[in-house]
Design a protein around this motif. Structure first.
Motif, mmCIF file in Angstrom:
data_model
loop_
_atom_site.group_PDB
_atom_site.id
_atom_site.type_symbol
_atom_site.label_atom_id
_atom_site.label_comp_id
_atom_site.label_asym_id
_atom_site.label_seq_id
_atom_site.Cartn_x
_atom_site.Cartn_y
_atom_site.Cartn_z
ATOM 1 N N UNK A 175 0.918 -1.216 -0.031
ATOM 2 C CA UNK A 175 0.040 0.029 -0.097
ATOM 3 C C UNK A 175 0.975 1.232 0.019
ATOM 4 N N UNK A 176 0.634 2.109 -0.571
ATOM 5 C CA UNK A 176 1.343 3.629 -0.675
ATOM 6 C C UNK A 176 0.599 4.665 -0.095
ATOM 7 N N UNK A 177 1.031 5.219 1.018
ATOM 8 C CA UNK A 177 0.202 6.095 1.689
ATOM 9 C C UNK A 177 0.733 7.674 1.458
ATOM 10 N N UNK A 178 1.720 8.045 0.921
ATOM 11 C CA UNK A 178 2.226 9.248 0.623
ATOM 12 C C UNK A 178 2.473 9.267 -0.899
ATOM 13 N N UNK A 179 2.647 10.501 -1.517
ATOM 14 C CA UNK A 179 3.288 10.570 -2.856
ATOM 15 C C UNK A 179 2.154 10.404 -4.005
ATOM 16 N N UNK A 180 2.635 10.736 -5.131
ATOM 17 C CA UNK A 180 1.769 10.347 -6.281
ATOM 18 C C UNK A 180 2.933 9.675 -7.188
ATOM 19 N N UNK A 181 2.362 8.691 -8.061
ATOM 20 C CA UNK A 181 3.121 7.835 -8.868
ATOM 21 C C UNK A 181 4.063 8.758 -10.126
ATOM 22 N N UNK A 182 5.353 8.254 -9.845
ATOM 23 C CA UNK A 182 6.225 9.048 -10.510
ATOM 24 C C UNK A 182 5.913 8.548 -11.951
ATOM 25 N N UNK A 183 5.985 9.572 -12.893
ATOM 26 C CA UNK A 183 5.723 9.570 -14.407
ATOM 27 C C UNK A 183 4.305 9.126 -14.690
ATOM 28 N N UNK A 184 3.261 9.624 -13.934
ATOM 29 C CA UNK A 184 1.986 9.786 -13.987
ATOM 30 C C UNK A 184 1.672 11.178 -14.678
ATOM 31 N N UNK A 185 0.549 11.015 -15.194
ATOM 32 C CA UNK A 185 0.135 12.387 -15.824
ATOM 33 C C UNK A 185 -0.010 13.452 -14.774
ATOM 34 N N UNK A 186 -0.635 13.304 -13.783
ATOM 35 C CA UNK A 186 -1.033 14.399 -12.763
ATOM 36 C C UNK A 186 -0.059 14.546 -11.857
ATOM 37 N N UNK A 187 0.837 13.809 -11.650
ATOM 38 C CA UNK A 187 2.090 13.870 -10.642
ATOM 39 C C UNK A 187 2.723 15.215 -10.797
ATOM 40 N N UNK A 188 3.195 15.769 -11.977
ATOM 41 C CA UNK A 188 3.949 16.752 -11.932
ATOM 42 C C UNK A 188 3.175 18.196 -11.575
ATOM 43 N N UNK A 189 1.853 17.964 -11.855
ATOM 44 C CA UNK A 189 1.136 19.213 -11.549
ATOM 45 C C UNK A 189 0.652 19.337 -10.226
ATOM 46 N N UNK A 190 0.452 18.015 -9.355
ATOM 47 C CA UNK A 190 0.284 17.982 -8.142
ATOM 48 C C UNK A 190 1.415 18.371 -7.253
ATOM 49 N N UNK A 191 2.621 17.972 -7.675
ATOM 50 C CA UNK A 191 3.755 18.338 -7.000
ATOM 51 C C UNK A 191 3.947 19.623 -6.890
ATOM 52 N N UNK A 192 3.607 20.544 -8.089
ATOM 53 C CA UNK A 192 3.889 21.870 -7.915
ATOM 54 C C UNK A 192 2.450 22.701 -7.831
ATOM 55 N N UNK A 193 1.556 22.229 -6.922
ATOM 56 C CA UNK A 193 0.603 23.029 -6.504
ATOM 57 C C UNK A 193 0.928 24.227 -5.739
ATOM 58 N N UNK A 194 0.388 25.440 -6.036
ATOM 59 C CA UNK A 194 0.763 26.676 -5.549
ATOM 60 C C UNK A 194 0.319 26.710 -3.989
ATOM 61 N N UNK A 195 0.893 27.284 -2.845
ATOM 62 C CA UNK A 195 0.670 27.176 -1.576
ATOM 63 C C UNK A 195 -0.217 28.405 -1.042
ATOM 64 N N UNK A 196 -0.152 29.279 -1.804
ATOM 65 C CA UNK A 196 -1.020 30.629 -1.454
ATOM 66 C C UNK A 196 -2.514 30.324 -1.617
ATOM 67 N N UNK A 197 -3.353 31.070 -0.601
ATOM 68 C CA UNK A 197 -4.669 31.072 -0.563
ATOM 69 C C UNK A 197 -5.191 32.243 -1.449
ATOM 70 N N UNK A 198 -6.053 31.904 -2.560
ATOM 71 C CA UNK A 198 -6.412 32.824 -3.267
ATOM 72 C C UNK A 198 -7.779 33.521 -2.888
ATOM 73 N N UNK A 199 -7.952 34.983 -3.186
ATOM 74 C CA UNK A 199 -9.200 35.145 -2.933
ATOM 75 C C UNK A 199 -10.369 34.707 -3.710
ATOM 76 N N UNK A 200 -11.518 34.557 -3.142
ATOM 77 C CA UNK A 200 -12.751 33.896 -3.856
ATOM 78 C C UNK A 200 -13.280 34.999 -4.755
#
Length: 200
Positions: A175-200
């Motif tokens: 079982x995998x509890x952390x991370x995203x699959x390396x070489x997955x399509x979504x992986x790089x985007x999820x890795x680079x998620x911005x940390x700032x909260x945006x105004x709604x």
């Protein structure tokens, strides 16, 4: 992938239905969460783990579904203007070359003004393996992602498993509890998620 392309006319209606139902119900198909990790030698002795790059082999249909989700997420982030001005990953008309030109031009401007130039590069060791799912989901919510979309990403992330294939030997599935699959399509985007909260 070639088999899917050859059979596309036959399987497209069923595949479209599966992807649409997944997005509507916020449930990622559990059969597509199993990956086989194949170590690819980077250099020297393959017996030393750090000399190998782990590549996750995912089901082809999973990658197609991830591409649909990535396109929708990228379009949403673009509409919300939540990408930084110089982000190059997953943006149309942006590439490493775009970043290189920007860095070169900025450096030349600073040098022309007789100012000191410093550049810091960060290399995150095992970055794909270290992503905390709870933190990632909080970041998605801070982007204004709907509850249903956030739940879909939670379903995509949890209850994953992987086995390691070396030659003809395949390990037991874990079982995998952390991370995203390396070489997955979504992986790089999820890795680079911005940390700032945006105004709604």
């Amino acid at each position: 992938m070639a088999v899917v392309k050859d059979a596309l006319l036959v399987i497209l209606p069923v595949l479209t239905d599966i992807v649409n139902r997944s997005l509507l119900t916020s449930v990622f198909p559990s059969a597509w969460k199993e990956s086989e990790v194949v170590p690819i030698l980077k250099d020297e002795d393959h017996e030393i783990p750090n000399n190998n790059r782990p590549v996750s082999l995912l089901p082809v249909l999973s990658e197609i579904h991830e591409r649909v989700a990535l396109n929708q997420l990228t379009e949403y982030k673009t509409r919300r203007n939540s990408l930084t001005e110089h982000q190059i990953g997953n943006r149309k008309n942006h590439s490493r070359e775009t970043l290189n030109i920007f860095m070169r031009d900025t450096t030349r401007e600073v040098i022309d003004q007789k100012q000191v130039t410093a550049l810091v590069f960060l290399d995150l060791l095992k970055a794909f393996d270290s992503i905390d799912h709870k933190i990632l989901l909080k970041k998605l919510r801070s982007l204004g992602t709907s509850s249903d979309a956030t739940e879909w990403f939670r379903s995509y992330l949890i209850d994953r498993s992987q086995s390691v294939e070396i030659g003809s030997d395949l390990s037991d599935s874990r079982r995998v509890t952390h991370g995203v699959p390396q070489w997955s399509i979504l992986g790089p985007t999820l890795l680079r998620m911005p940390t700032l909260q945006l105004p709604s």
